[in-house]
Design a protein around this motif. Structure first.
Motif, mmCIF file in Angstrom:
data_model
loop_
_atom_site.group_PDB
_atom_site.id
_atom_site.type_symbol
_atom_site.label_atom_id
_atom_site.label_comp_id
_atom_site.label_asym_id
_atom_site.label_seq_id
_atom_site.Cartn_x
_atom_site.Cartn_y
_atom_site.Cartn_z
ATOM 1 N N ASP A 199 -19.532 -6.376 -1.181
ATOM 2 C CA ASP A 199 -19.471 -4.911 -1.113
ATOM 3 C C ASP A 199 -18.020 -4.429 -0.996
ATOM 4 N N ILE A 200 -17.244 -5.128 -0.186
ATOM 5 C CA ILE A 200 -15.836 -4.775 -0.017
ATOM 6 C C ILE A 200 -15.083 -4.996 -1.324
ATOM 7 N N LYS A 201 -15.335 -6.141 -1.984
ATOM 8 C CA LYS A 201 -14.679 -6.413 -3.267
ATOM 9 C C LYS A 201 -15.009 -5.333 -4.292
ATOM 10 N N ASN A 202 -16.263 -4.885 -4.310
ATOM 11 C CA ASN A 202 -16.651 -3.836 -5.259
ATOM 12 C C ASN A 202 -15.911 -2.533 -4.994
ATOM 13 N N MET A 203 -15.716 -2.187 -3.733
ATOM 14 C CA MET A 203 -14.959 -0.972 -3.393
ATOM 15 C C MET A 203 -13.492 -1.110 -3.823
ATOM 16 N N VAL A 204 -12.905 -2.274 -3.551
ATOM 17 C CA VAL A 204 -11.513 -2.503 -3.924
ATOM 18 C C VAL A 204 -11.379 -2.540 -5.452
ATOM 19 N N LYS A 205 -12.392 -3.068 -6.123
ATOM 20 C CA LYS A 205 -12.375 -3.132 -7.587
ATOM 21 C C LYS A 205 -12.382 -1.731 -8.198
ATOM 22 N N GLN A 206 -13.054 -0.785 -7.546
ATOM 23 C CA GLN A 206 -13.122 0.590 -8.045
ATOM 24 C C GLN A 206 -11.875 1.395 -7.680
ATOM 25 N N ALA A 207 -11.147 0.975 -6.665
ATOM 26 C CA ALA A 207 -9.985 1.736 -6.187
ATOM 27 C C ALA A 207 -8.876 1.910 -7.220
ATOM 28 N N PRO A 208 -8.630 0.948 -8.131
ATOM 29 C CA PRO A 208 -7.566 1.177 -9.122
ATOM 30 C C PRO A 208 -7.841 2.340 -10.075
ATOM 31 N N GLU A 209 -9.037 2.865 -10.068
ATOM 32 C CA GLU A 209 -9.293 4.074 -10.839
ATOM 33 C C GLU A 209 -8.633 5.230 -10.085
ATOM 34 N N ALA A 210 -8.552 6.395 -10.681
ATOM 35 C CA ALA A 210 -7.890 7.546 -10.043
ATOM 36 C C ALA A 210 -8.357 7.677 -8.601
ATOM 37 N N PRO A 211 -7.521 7.959 -7.642
ATOM 38 C CA PRO A 211 -6.120 8.351 -7.720
ATOM 39 C C PRO A 211 -5.140 7.173 -7.603
ATOM 40 N N LEU A 212 -5.614 5.919 -7.514
ATOM 41 C CA LEU A 212 -4.697 4.787 -7.326
ATOM 42 C C LEU A 212 -4.390 4.037 -8.622
ATOM 43 N N GLU A 213 -4.711 4.634 -9.746
ATOM 44 C CA GLU A 213 -4.468 3.998 -11.033
ATOM 45 C C GLU A 213 -2.976 3.705 -11.206
ATOM 46 N N GLY A 214 -2.664 2.479 -11.577
ATOM 47 C CA GLY A 214 -1.278 2.075 -11.764
ATOM 48 C C GLY A 214 -0.589 1.623 -10.493
ATOM 49 N N ILE A 215 -1.208 1.870 -9.349
ATOM 50 C CA ILE A 215 -0.626 1.466 -8.069
ATOM 51 C C ILE A 215 -1.341 0.236 -7.523
ATOM 52 N N LEU A 216 -2.666 0.289 -7.501
ATOM 53 C CA LEU A 216 -3.476 -0.802 -6.985
ATOM 54 C C LEU A 216 -4.102 -1.552 -8.145
ATOM 55 N N GLY A 217 -3.981 -2.870 -8.126
ATOM 56 C CA GLY A 217 -4.589 -3.715 -9.142
ATOM 57 C C GLY A 217 -5.672 -4.579 -8.530
ATOM 58 N N TYR A 218 -6.514 -5.157 -9.359
ATOM 59 C CA TYR A 218 -7.611 -6.015 -8.903
ATOM 60 C C TYR A 218 -7.719 -7.184 -9.865
ATOM 61 N N ASN A 219 -7.893 -8.387 -9.333
ATOM 62 C CA ASN A 219 -7.938 -9.579 -10.164
ATOM 63 C C ASN A 219 -9.011 -10.540 -9.684
ATOM 64 N N GLU A 220 -9.814 -11.060 -10.611
ATOM 65 C CA GLU A 220 -10.809 -12.091 -10.296
ATOM 66 C C GLU A 220 -10.512 -13.394 -11.031
ATOM 67 N N ASP A 221 -9.397 -13.452 -11.762
ATOM 68 C CA ASP A 221 -9.035 -14.652 -12.513
ATOM 69 C C ASP A 221 -8.422 -15.700 -11.596
#
Length: 78
Positions: free
Chosen positions: A27-49
């Motif tokens: 659940d936490i990963k899903n929230m963090v995964k959505q965070a790079p969308e506005a307003p944090l686009e370009g600031i916060l990234g998410y990686n599962e690789d």
């Protein structure tokens, strides 16, 4: 926890938090995964690789969450 980051332009942080109510790590990963969308686009990234520190050498994000590197202690106790 010991980490070795041999690239001078990459750093590691270990964010830790205490939640008001129980949450599964997914659940936490899903929230963090959505965070790079506005307003944090370009600031916060998410990686599962599967990555190493040198893979982030040209990353322009201020913070990139590595989903494979995290653990949730409350999930271990369930």
């Amino acid at each position: 926890m010991a980490l070795h980051v041999p690239i001078p332009s990459v750093s590691v942080i270990d964010p830790t938090c205490c939640l008001e109510k129980a949450a599964k790590y997914n659940d936490i990963k899903n929230m963090v995964k959505q965070a790079p969308e506005a307003p944090l686009e370009g600031i916060l990234g998410y990686n599962e690789d599967q990555v190493a520190s040198c893979d982030f050498n040209s990353d322009t994000h201020s913070y990139t969450s590595d989903a494979r590197a995290g653990i949730a202690l409350n999930d271990l106790l369930v």
